[in-house]
Scaffold this motif. Structure first.
Motif, mmCIF file in Angstrom:
data_model
loop_
_atom_site.group_PDB
_atom_site.id
_atom_site.type_symbol
_atom_site.label_atom_id
_atom_site.label_comp_id
_atom_site.label_asym_id
_atom_site.label_seq_id
_atom_site.Cartn_x
_atom_site.Cartn_y
_atom_site.Cartn_z
ATOM 1 N N CYS A 86 19.907 -6.149 -5.372
ATOM 2 C CA CYS A 86 20.240 -7.212 -4.293
ATOM 3 C C CYS A 86 21.724 -7.433 -4.494
ATOM 4 O O CYS A 86 22.328 -6.943 -5.480
ATOM 5 N N CYS B 146 21.408 -16.665 0.640
ATOM 6 C CA CYS B 146 20.813 -17.857 -0.417
ATOM 7 C C CYS B 146 21.623 -17.999 -1.279
ATOM 8 O O CYS B 146 22.679 -17.326 -1.843
ATOM 9 N N VAL C 294 16.902 -14.638 -10.719
ATOM 10 C CA VAL C 294 16.989 -13.107 -9.622
ATOM 11 C C VAL C 294 16.268 -11.931 -10.467
ATOM 12 O O VAL C 294 15.480 -11.244 -9.888
ATOM 13 N N ARG D 28 11.609 -11.169 -4.847
ATOM 14 C CA ARG D 28 11.833 -12.450 -3.913
ATOM 15 C C ARG D 28 13.346 -12.181 -3.400
ATOM 16 O O ARG D 28 13.743 -12.890 -2.219
ATOM 17 N N PHE D 29 14.213 -11.423 -4.178
ATOM 18 C CA PHE D 29 15.616 -11.449 -3.585
ATOM 19 C C PHE D 29 16.022 -10.058 -3.184
ATOM 20 O O PHE D 29 17.228 -9.634 -2.791
ATOM 21 N N ARG E 291 18.952 -8.908 -0.313
ATOM 22 C CA ARG E 291 19.584 -10.199 0.054
ATOM 23 C C ARG E 291 20.865 -10.348 -0.311
ATOM 24 O O ARG E 291 21.256 -9.782 -1.733
ATOM 25 N N VAL F 48 22.848 -12.860 -2.314
ATOM 26 C CA VAL F 48 22.959 -13.854 -3.196
ATOM 27 C C VAL F 48 24.155 -14.481 -3.913
ATOM 28 O O VAL F 48 24.779 -13.896 -4.637
#
Length: 413
Positions: free
Chosen positions: A46, A182, A294, A300-301, A304, A306
């Motif tokens: 990410c 996020c 992370v 989950r990431f 993205r 971050v």
């Protein structure tokens, strides 16, 4: 006669409060860098952006909230002074800015506080009083002194003014990188994430807000989830090792934060080591919690953008050395091998030749003849060694066993 209900926490802390705090503390704290990490992004899968709060003068974001609270004191409160219970970054931030502003600062610490933390706080002007064996005892004593001496208590996290100051971190992060998907924020008592969530949610309502706690201290997680979880142990993330989160902050977290992730100690250690090795920056365990979360939850990431807060860099040098060496062991680049030998001339030399042939460097050798179950003419030797990677050490072990040696390796996990 009825009394009006107390205002909700989200009414006591707003984006206007955070913006006012930013204007108030401007120029007195460092507007720390917000940098993209190409290497960590590749490792994590990410886009990783790092906020280097470990570059504050006292090496932690706590200066922001402490300074905001100090600047909101009345003249009489400034004259009398402030008091806090803390053995960590809050004590240094409050002491540094209190001294700079001419406000007397008293810090109550447990008698068990390491000398280095006492010295660090004294070096920036704090007057230390040692009391009790635990933080709870020190905090209760600080409250007693507050009343006896007419001082103003500055809570390390459960205070809207303190949280507003901490929220300025999010203002700077989103000003630098507005398209973050996020924010991943460490949680101890909840002051940092309360301020940051308040600011971020107002500026970008759809932004993901993820909190992180050490698995050994899941206090906020347990409160929000309504679960009864054990809380305690030797965590590397002392800065977020809080057994009871704030009442004010837990309301903010419950209202604004999407999820709280728990991270293992090994993940925290690995994150500290990665940040030093890759970004050449020193962080404490709490400061590495976001990266640990992370890396522990790649799905989950994935993909993205971050934002991570490196919230502090106050880690004991001996502990940092241990963390780095343990990470080398976990990565396979360092190993400890126990090899059974016959107690006769040349036995150790023959083994060392195999290490040389496999290009594995020997760091330390320890012979043991007495405390062993081997026959009296036998011994074992523990050899600590380093190599390019785990495959190289595995090849050495295979060679030794093929030549008849009994070899045992030691793992951390």
């Amino acid at each position: 006669m009825s009394t009006a209900p107390a205002p909700a926490a989200t009414e006591r802390l707003t984006i206007a409060d955070v913006r006012a705090a930013a204007a108030r503390i401007a120029g007195a704290v460092v507007e720390t860098p917000m940098l993209h990490s190409q290497t960590l992004s590749r490792i994590a899968g990410c886009e990783i952006w790092l906020k280097f709060e470990n570059l504050q003068f006292t090496a932690a974001y706590k200066e922001r909230g402490a300074l905001n609270a100090l600047l909101l004191l009345t003249d009489e409160q400034r004259r009398r002074g402030v008091i806090a219970a803390s053995a960590g970054n809050h004590s240094q931030g409050l002491s540094y800015h209190g001294t700079r502003l001419g406000v007397p600062v008293t810090i109550v610490m447990p008698r068990t506080t390491p000398t280095v933390k006492i010295m660090q706080t004294e070096s920036v002007g704090g007057q230390i009083e040692l009391f009790g064996e635990s933080f709870d005892e020190a905090s209760a004593h600080a409250r007693l002194l507050e009343a006896e001496r007419g001082l103003t208590f500055v809570h390390p996290f459960d205070d809207p003014d303190v949280a507003a100051g901490q929220g300025t971190v999010a203002l700077e992060m989103l000003a630098a990188v507005p398209d973050l998907d996020c924010l991943v924020v460490p949680i101890g008592g909840g002051g940092l994430i309360s301020g940051m969530a308040t600011a971020a949610r107002a500026l970008k309502p759809d932004i993901g807000l993820i909190g992180v706690q050490a698995k050994l201290f899941p206090s906020m997680y347990a409160e929000i989830a309504g679960r009864d979880l054990a809380c305690g142990g030797d965590t590397i993330a002392e800065g977020i090792a809080v057994k009871a989160p704030g009442r004010f902050t837990r309301e903010i977290v419950a209202a604004l934060v999407d999820e709280i992730l728990l991270v293992e100690e090994a993940a925290l250690e690995h994150a500290v080591a990665l940040l030093l090795q890759i970004e050449k920056t020193v962080v404490e365990g709490a400061g590495a919690a976001g990266l640990a979360a992370v890396l522990s939850n790649p799905e989950r990431f994935a993909g993205r953008r971050v934002g991570l807060v490196l919230c502090g860099g106050n880690i004991d040098t001996r502990l940092l050395a241990n963390v780095l060496l343990r990470d080398l062991v976990r990565s396979g680049r360092m190993a400890r091998l126990r090899i059974a030998l016959q107690d006769r001339p040349g036995a150790l030399f023959a083994v060392m030749r195999e290490f040389a042939a496999c290009n594995v460097n020997i760091i330390e050798i320890h012979h043991q003849r007495i405390f062993t179950r081997l026959p009296a003419k036998g011994l074992f030797t523990d050899i600590e060694c380093e190599a390019r990677d785990g495959a190289q050490i595995a090849a050495l072990v295979e060679v030794l066993r093929a030549k008849g040696y009994s070899v045992e390796s030691f793992d951390l996990d």
